[in-house]
Motif scaffolding. Structure first.
Motif, PDB file in Angstrom:
ATOM      1  N   ALA A  22       0.832  -1.202   0.000  1.00  0.00           N
ATOM      2  CA  ALA A  22       0.000   0.000   0.000  1.00  0.00           C
ATOM      3  C   ALA A  22       0.872   1.259   0.000  1.00  0.00           C
ATOM      4  N   GLU A  23       1.917   1.272   0.829  1.00  0.00           N
ATOM      5  CA  GLU A  23       2.814   2.440   0.879  1.00  0.00           C
ATOM      6  C   GLU A  23       3.521   2.655  -0.459  1.00  0.00           C
ATOM      7  N   CYS A  60      -3.085   0.558  -4.516  1.00  0.00           N
ATOM      8  CA  CYS A  60      -3.113   1.089  -3.149  1.00  0.00           C
ATOM      9  C   CYS A  60      -4.477   0.839  -2.516  1.00  0.00           C
ATOM     10  N   ARG A  61      -5.543   1.079  -3.276  1.00  0.00           N
ATOM     11  CA  ARG A  61      -6.895   0.869  -2.751  1.00  0.00           C
ATOM     12  C   ARG A  61      -7.147  -0.615  -2.462  1.00  0.00           C
ATOM     13  N   ASP A  62      -6.705  -1.500  -3.378  1.00  0.00           N
ATOM     14  CA  ASP A  62      -6.913  -2.937  -3.163  1.00  0.00           C
ATOM     15  C   ASP A  62      -6.216  -3.397  -1.888  1.00  0.00           C
ATOM     16  N   ALA A 103      -3.281  -0.272  13.239  1.00  0.00           N
ATOM     17  CA  ALA A 103      -3.589   0.071  11.850  1.00  0.00           C
ATOM     18  C   ALA A 103      -3.988   1.545  11.722  1.00  0.00           C
ATOM     19  N   MET A 104      -4.741   2.064  12.693  1.00  0.00           N
ATOM     20  CA  MET A 104      -5.124   3.482  12.652  1.00  0.00           C
ATOM     21  C   MET A 104      -3.901   4.381  12.771  1.00  0.00           C
ATOM     22  N   LEU A 105      -3.013   4.045  13.696  1.00  0.00           N
ATOM     23  CA  LEU A 105      -1.799   4.853  13.855  1.00  0.00           C
ATOM     24  C   LEU A 105      -0.963   4.840  12.577  1.00  0.00           C
ATOM     25  N   GLU A 128      -2.848   6.914   9.781  1.00  0.00           N
ATOM     26  CA  GLU A 128      -2.853   8.355  10.015  1.00  0.00           C
ATOM     27  C   GLU A 128      -1.528   8.998   9.602  1.00  0.00           C
ATOM     28  N   GLY A 129      -0.458   8.241   9.660  1.00  0.00           N
ATOM     29  CA  GLY A 129       0.838   8.789   9.300  1.00  0.00           C
ATOM     30  C   GLY A 129       1.178   8.666   7.835  1.00  0.00           C
ATOM     31  N   ARG A 130       0.258   8.160   7.008  1.00  0.00           N
ATOM     32  CA  ARG A 130       0.573   7.912   5.609  1.00  0.00           C
ATOM     33  C   ARG A 130       0.136   9.030   4.669  1.00  0.00           C
ATOM     34  N   GLY A 131      -0.684   9.959   5.111  1.00  0.00           N
ATOM     35  CA  GLY A 131      -1.063  11.060   4.236  1.00  0.00           C
ATOM     36  C   GLY A 131      -2.456  10.912   3.661  1.00  0.00           C
ATOM     37  N   PRO A 132      -2.835  11.833   2.744  1.00  0.00           N
ATOM     38  CA  PRO A 132      -4.215  11.877   2.234  1.00  0.00           C
ATOM     39  C   PRO A 132      -4.629  10.636   1.472  1.00  0.00           C
TER      40      PRO A 132
END
Length: 450
Positions: free
Chosen positions: A353-354, A365-367, A384-386, A389-393
């Protein structure tokens, strides 16, 4: 069946396969030397093996290989027009190690990579499902979904799921098992996918089930004590069982025809052949070098299009580096660039994903994000939330989905993963406050008991 198993051939000849019509027992062996105590349920893997519920155990009946290529030649007739297979075609009966009080069984296939390549035998007790991969003589039944004695109706994955009372199983053509589960007169139909995830697809059914099967039109037929119910649930019907052809005929057919060519298939084969002298670019990721085709990467990725044709120094280079990237993730992304699809292992979902976000591949990325969200649990949701949140829009939609899941299962998260909630409060107090407000708001909307 009772104490013997018979075969009905296409010419209406009844043949004794295994067991004895007048003697019961628990003896393994060949053909009529084997003994069954009370054979009440049978399923086939489509490749020459039967699995039989005999009392509280499971018996494997391996049919003769000659039966799969041509009709067995009739042997000397016995009384009543029933023939014994004799020495020309002999079935072999063995007892499998199985869970206590097994109740139903079926075979599944065609479930993709989450299912063993040759399919699996599924065996149920009253509150649990067991699975045994087929095609490996050393395989054994292992707990797959639910728990012994853990009654309930909880839709979860694997051992976290709960069944109330399993009455019937049916195998679908999608590799899923469809379970008729519930109390007497109030049943549910629940789907168990190849990964072991349990989902209720129909509930509050006023029926008492004894057996079930999926018809060719996708309807679920449920046999009761005194009736037959047919439900239109839109289920995928089981695939037709195709027996292995005669080896000589298979070789002739293979020589006469070839599989249809597709663009993704050809490009995937091109990638697999590298380096074959056709590649004009080498991408170095970590300690690995990938031979690739410049034009294809530029056409499929805006990142590479800008890098290779936008006036950068790397534009005309024969070798470029992709720093701070995971080589396994890049191999998967490269497969996606060439073929348009890739099966991402669970351990590579985040790195893929990154990297897909970095290489401007929104579909990949979406898949990857969708798979992460589908497999989330109480113990993993905070981490997973943390991370999201650090990955951007590009990960905002995933973060929203994770927040919604956490709110829906907030009490379970606190109970099973309280340390992760404490970590969230320390590292992201604003996010923790947002979740707490959301939980309070949801609790306020719940109806109060009368």
């Amino acid at each position: 069946m009772g104490t013997a198993i018979y075969r009905l051939s296409s010419d209406n000849l009844v043949t004794l396969v295994a067991g004895h019509p007048d003697e019961s027992g628990d003896a393994d062996g060949t053909a009529s030397s084997a003994r069954f105590r009370s054979a009440t349920c049978v399923t086939a893997d489509g490749a020459g093996t039967l699995f039989v519920k005999d009392g509280g155990c499971i018996r494997r009946v391996q049919l003769p290989r000659t039966w799969l290529a041509r009709p067995a030649e009739p042997a000397a007739p016995r009384s009543g027009g029933i023939r014994d297979p004799g020495a020309q075609a002999v079935a072999v009966v063995t007892t499998l190690a199985s869970p206590a009080a097994c109740s139903r069984l079926c075979c599944i296939s065609d479930g993709g990579k989450a299912l063993p390549p040759d399919g699996a035998l599924i065996v149920s007790s009253k509150t649990a499902l067991y699975r045994m991969p087929l095609g490996n003589p050393g395989s054994e039944l292992a707990l797959w979904a639910g728990q012994e004695g853990g009654r309930g109706a909880l839709d979860r994955r694997g051992l976290e799921a709960r069944f109330h009372d399993i009455y019937a199983l049916a195998a679908g053509g999608d590799g899923c098992v469809y379970v008729v589960d519930g109390r007497w007169g109030n049943a549910s139909v629940r789907r168990v996918d190849p990964s072991g995830a349990v989902t209720t697809i129909a509930s509050d059914l006023e029926l008492i089930a004894r057996d079930a099967a999926i018809l060719p039109n996708g309807y679920l037929a449920i046999v009761g004590d005194h009736d037959l119910r047919v439900l239109d649930l839109g289920l995928p019907p089981p695939r037709d069982i195709v027996l292995p052809p005669n080896p000589a005929a298979a070789a002739t057919a293979a020589a006469a025809s070839s599989p249809a060519r597709t663009l993704p298939g050809d490009l995937g084969a091109l990638l697999d052949r590298q380096p074959d002298g056709t590649a004009d670019l080498e991408v170095v990721v970590g300690d690995r070098a990938f031979a690739v085709h410049r034009a294809l990467l530029a056409a499929r990725s805006d990142y590479f299009r800008q890098l290779l044709g936008g006036g950068f120094a790397e534009g005309g280079a024969a070798r470029l580096s992709l720093p701070d990237a995971d080589s396994e993730a890049f191999a998967l992304a490269l497969r996606f660039l060439y073929t348009g699809a890739v099966d991402v292992p669970a351990a590579q979902v985040r790195p893929v994903a990154e990297l897909a976000d970095r290489l401007l591949l929104p579909e990949l990325c979406r898949d990857a994000q969708e798979r992460l969200l589908a497999e989330i649990g109480p113990e993993s949701v905070v981490d997973a939330m943390l991370w999201a949140e650090g990955r951007g829009p590009g990960f905002s939609q995933l973060l929203a989905g994770l927040k919604a899941w956490c709110l829906e299962h907030y009490e379970e998260v606190v109970r099973l993963a309280g340390d992760s909630v404490d970590r969230l409060a320390v590292e992201r107090p604003l996010l923790m406050a947002e979740l707490a407000k959301g939980y309070v708001g949801r609790a306020a909307k719940r109806p109060r008991p009368a």
